[in-house]
Every structure is written in C-alpha cells, then in structure tokens.
Design a protein around this motif. Structure first.
Motif, PDB file in Angstrom:
ATOM      1  N   THR A   1     -12.148 -45.472  33.134  1.00 25.99           N
ATOM      2  CA  THR A   1     -11.195 -44.410  33.015  1.00 25.99           C
ATOM      3  C   THR A   1     -11.723 -43.811  31.677  1.00 25.99           C
ATOM      4  OG1 THR A   1      -9.838 -45.223  34.292  1.00 25.99           O
ATOM      5  CG2 THR A   1      -9.080 -43.472  32.834  1.00 25.99           C
ATOM      6  N   VAL A   2     -12.163 -42.432  31.320  1.00 27.18           N
ATOM      7  CA  VAL A   2     -12.462 -41.796  29.966  1.00 27.18           C
ATOM      8  C   VAL A   2     -11.572 -40.611  29.876  1.00 27.18           C
ATOM      9  CG1 VAL A   2     -14.697 -42.557  30.454  1.00 27.18           C
ATOM     10  CG2 VAL A   2     -14.227 -40.451  31.312  1.00 27.18           C
ATOM     11  N   GLU A   3     -11.599 -40.253  28.354  1.00 32.13           N
ATOM     12  CA  GLU A   3     -10.917 -39.028  28.156  1.00 32.13           C
ATOM     13  C   GLU A   3     -11.669 -37.836  28.494  1.00 32.13           C
ATOM     14  OE1 GLU A   3      -8.167 -39.059  26.371  1.00 32.13           O
ATOM     15  OE2 GLU A   3      -8.167 -41.116  26.337  1.00 32.13           O
ATOM     16  N   GLN A   4     -11.199 -36.747  28.465  1.00 30.89           N
ATOM     17  CA  GLN A   4     -11.951 -35.390  28.988  1.00 30.89           C
ATOM     18  C   GLN A   4     -13.320 -35.292  28.315  1.00 30.89           C
ATOM     19  OE1 GLN A   4      -8.556 -32.491  29.321  1.00 30.89           O
ATOM     20  NE2 GLN A   4      -9.995 -31.745  30.691  1.00 30.89           N
ATOM     21  N   THR A   5     -13.372 -35.271  26.879  1.00 29.27           N
ATOM     22  CA  THR A   5     -14.527 -35.305  26.274  1.00 29.27           C
ATOM     23  C   THR A   5     -15.097 -36.903  26.127  1.00 29.27           C
ATOM     24  OG1 THR A   5     -14.214 -33.420  25.467  1.00 29.27           O
ATOM     25  CG2 THR A   5     -15.829 -34.637  24.278  1.00 29.27           C
ATOM     26  N   PHE A   6     -16.262 -37.404  26.670  1.00 28.81           N
ATOM     27  CA  PHE A   6     -16.778 -38.760  26.552  1.00 28.81           C
ATOM     28  C   PHE A   6     -18.349 -38.767  26.160  1.00 28.81           C
ATOM     29  CE2 PHE A   6     -16.683 -37.475  30.766  1.00 28.81           C
ATOM     30  CZ  PHE A   6     -17.906 -38.443  31.209  1.00 28.81           C
ATOM     31  N   ASN A   7     -18.539 -39.855  25.746  1.00 27.52           N
ATOM     32  CA  ASN A   7     -20.045 -39.935  25.472  1.00 27.52           C
ATOM     33  C   ASN A   7     -20.895 -40.787  26.577  1.00 27.52           C
ATOM     34  OD1 ASN A   7     -22.138 -39.511  23.629  1.00 27.52           O
ATOM     35  ND2 ASN A   7     -22.126 -41.722  23.101  1.00 27.52           N
ATOM     36  N   VAL A   8     -21.989 -39.903  27.002  1.00 25.13           N
ATOM     37  CA  VAL A   8     -22.870 -40.725  28.145  1.00 25.13           C
ATOM     38  C   VAL A   8     -23.990 -41.370  27.276  1.00 25.13           C
ATOM     39  CG1 VAL A   8     -23.762 -40.677  30.357  1.00 25.13           C
ATOM     40  CG2 VAL A   8     -21.876 -39.544  29.825  1.00 25.13           C
ATOM     41  N   LYS A   9     -24.237 -42.746  27.473  1.00 22.11           N
ATOM     42  CA  LYS A   9     -25.631 -43.260  26.912  1.00 22.11           C
ATOM     43  C   LYS A   9     -26.513 -43.621  28.139  1.00 22.11           C
ATOM     44  CE  LYS A   9     -23.267 -45.055  22.975  1.00 22.11           C
ATOM     45  NZ  LYS A   9     -22.924 -46.198  21.991  1.00 22.11           N
TER      46      LYS A   9
ATOM     47  N   GLY B   1     -35.079 -32.429  24.965  1.00 25.85           N
ATOM     48  CA  GLY B   1     -35.207 -32.773  23.691  1.00 25.85           C
ATOM     49  C   GLY B   1     -35.650 -34.432  23.358  1.00 25.85           C
ATOM     50  N   GLY B   2     -35.414 -35.038  24.834  1.00 28.14           N
ATOM     51  CA  GLY B   2     -35.709 -36.527  24.501  1.00 28.14           C
ATOM     52  C   GLY B   2     -34.406 -37.421  24.227  1.00 28.14           C
ATOM     53  N   GLN B   3     -33.186 -36.701  24.377  1.00 29.44           N
ATOM     54  CA  GLN B   3     -32.015 -37.310  24.038  1.00 29.44           C
ATOM     55  C   GLN B   3     -31.616 -38.562  24.952  1.00 29.44           C
ATOM     56  OE1 GLN B   3     -32.489 -34.079  24.856  1.00 29.44           O
ATOM     57  NE2 GLN B   3     -30.836 -32.545  23.877  1.00 29.44           N
ATOM     58  N   THR B   4     -31.164 -39.366  24.320  1.00 37.04           N
ATOM     59  CA  THR B   4     -30.644 -40.703  25.140  1.00 37.04           C
ATOM     60  C   THR B   4     -29.138 -40.931  25.261  1.00 37.04           C
ATOM     61  OG1 THR B   4     -30.872 -42.128  23.342  1.00 37.04           O
ATOM     62  CG2 THR B   4     -32.905 -41.739  24.521  1.00 37.04           C
ATOM     63  N   GLU B   5     -28.519 -39.960  24.774  1.00 35.68           N
ATOM     64  CA  GLU B   5     -27.022 -39.926  25.008  1.00 35.68           C
ATOM     65  C   GLU B   5     -26.493 -38.441  24.699  1.00 35.68           C
ATOM     66  OE1 GLU B   5     -24.570 -41.403  21.479  1.00 35.68           O
ATOM     67  OE2 GLU B   5     -26.405 -42.627  21.393  1.00 35.68           O
ATOM     68  N   SER B   6     -25.145 -38.142  25.141  1.00 37.50           N
ATOM     69  CA  SER B   6     -24.610 -36.892  25.179  1.00 37.50           C
ATOM     70  C   SER B   6     -23.035 -36.944  25.315  1.00 37.50           C
ATOM     71  CB  SER B   6     -25.297 -35.910  26.227  1.00 37.50           C
ATOM     72  OG  SER B   6     -24.690 -34.639  26.093  1.00 37.50           O
ATOM     73  N   GLU B   7     -22.514 -36.085  24.688  1.00 40.25           N
ATOM     74  CA  GLU B   7     -21.100 -36.123  24.745  1.00 40.25           C
ATOM     75  C   GLU B   7     -20.823 -34.787  25.738  1.00 40.25           C
ATOM     76  OE1 GLU B   7     -18.328 -33.865  21.540  1.00 40.25           O
ATOM     77  OE2 GLU B   7     -18.053 -36.071  21.413  1.00 40.25           O
ATOM     78  N   ILE B   8     -20.003 -35.149  26.886  1.00 40.57           N
ATOM     79  CA  ILE B   8     -20.166 -34.284  27.894  1.00 40.57           C
ATOM     80  C   ILE B   8     -18.351 -34.115  27.975  1.00 40.57           C
ATOM     81  CG2 ILE B   8     -21.884 -34.491  28.728  1.00 40.57           C
ATOM     82  CD1 ILE B   8     -20.471 -36.014  31.210  1.00 40.57           C
ATOM     83  N   THR B   9     -18.054 -32.846  28.494  1.00 40.25           N
ATOM     84  CA  THR B   9     -16.418 -32.726  28.679  1.00 40.25           C
ATOM     85  C   THR B   9     -16.454 -32.274  30.349  1.00 40.25           C
ATOM     86  OG1 THR B   9     -16.027 -31.905  26.621  1.00 40.25           O
ATOM     87  CG2 THR B   9     -14.507 -31.219  28.395  1.00 40.25           C
ATOM     88  N   LEU B  10     -15.618 -32.982  31.097  1.00 41.88           N
ATOM     89  CA  LEU B  10     -15.098 -32.886  32.501  1.00 41.88           C
ATOM     90  C   LEU B  10     -13.696 -32.602  32.593  1.00 41.88           C
ATOM     91  CD1 LEU B  10     -17.484 -35.509  34.096  1.00 41.88           C
ATOM     92  CD2 LEU B  10     -18.102 -32.994  33.752  1.00 41.88           C
ATOM     93  N   GLU B  11     -13.441 -32.202  33.665  1.00 33.44           N
ATOM     94  CA  GLU B  11     -11.914 -31.807  33.961  1.00 33.44           C
ATOM     95  C   GLU B  11     -11.374 -33.263  34.567  1.00 33.44           C
ATOM     96  OE1 GLU B  11     -10.261 -28.835  33.815  1.00 33.44           O
ATOM     97  OE2 GLU B  11     -11.938 -27.997  32.734  1.00 33.44           O
ATOM     98  N   PRO B  12     -10.052 -33.340  34.418  1.00 27.10           N
ATOM     99  CA  PRO B  12      -9.332 -34.438  34.937  1.00 27.10           C
ATOM    100  C   PRO B  12      -9.687 -34.694  36.390  1.00 27.10           C
ATOM    101  CG  PRO B  12      -7.616 -33.308  33.525  1.00 27.10           C
ATOM    102  CD  PRO B  12      -8.935 -32.366  33.828  1.00 27.10           C
TER     103      PRO B  12
END
Length: 145
Positions: free
Chosen positions: A50-58, A103-114
C-alpha cells in the motif's frame, strides 16, 4: 549547427520508420535479441504494498545494461512502465499506453489515483521495440491510499 543536426535526425528517423513498413502495408519492427536469462523487475513497491498517491518506483535489470533511447547497442535497452494496462503488441514500438524512460532512468516518482493498480516493466530497445524474446517483469499489484 542545430539546424543541420535536426535535419540529419529527421532524415534518420524517416529512414528507420520506413524500414518498419512491410510489403503487406503494415508496420513491423525488427526486434533485437535479448540474452538468455535477462530479466527486468520492480524493486519497489513490492506486490501487495500500500503506497501514498505519489510514490517512487525502482526498476531492476539483470543480464543486460541500460542505455538511453536512440543508443543502438547489443544487450541494452531502456525501461517502459505499463500502469493498469494489458500487455501491448511486442512486435511494435511501445506507444502511449506506457510511460517511457528513454533517458535511461532506473526509477521514477509517479502519482496515481486511490485504488488498486498494476505495474509492469517492459524493456525496449533503441527504438522502443521489445526485445526477442521480450524482457518484461511480473505484474505488481499495489493499493494507493
């Protein structure tokens, strides 16, 4: 100088795009080989989290390297994140149904609806085409508060 390099880039992209149109009139992409045992996976969040609406995906990758989009090098690719979607046609460049990390990113902060959501990584080559065989993660199901 910028104008000349832009023109060269447009010409190169046109040539590549035209190479994907086959005799049957449909677009098909050449797929780069992936090495045996290569795998991509989501480090976090974990399945069932369970995560917050804005969270980091690695993102995790073994058996291959990460290279930015446009970099044509064997055994490399860049990440694409599929959120709440069905697996796209693996013979075509990954499109608007995935989040691109060219860009070759290996993680990102994303925001999703509940609510409940699914996440899946798919590695794409220099032209956003999945490898052969595809390098895709297991689906991770999360709940957003």
């Amino acid at each position: 100088m910028f104008k000349a390099s832009l023109s060269a880039s447009v010409l190169a992209l046109s040539m590549v795009a035209s190479s994907y149109v086959m005799a049957d009139g449909h677009a098909h992409a050449e797929r780069m080989a992936s090495p045996e045992g290569a795998s991509v996976y989501i480090i976090s969040p974990k399945d069932g989290d369970t995560v917050e609406q804005t969270f980091n995906v690695k993102f995790g990758l073994t058996g291959m390297g990460v290279a930015p989009a446009g970099t044509e090098k064997a055994n490399t690719g860049h990440h694409h994140l599929l959120v709440d979607g069905k697996v796209p046609d693996m013979n075509q460049p990954l499109g608007a149904n995935v989040k691109h990390f060219g860009g070759g990113q290996t993680e990102s902060e994303i925001t999703l609806e509940p609510g409940q959501h699914t996440l899946q990584l798919i590695l794409g080559d220099h032209m956003h085409v999945p490898h052969n065989p595809p390098v895709a993660s297991e689906v991770v199901t999360i709940t957003v508060k």
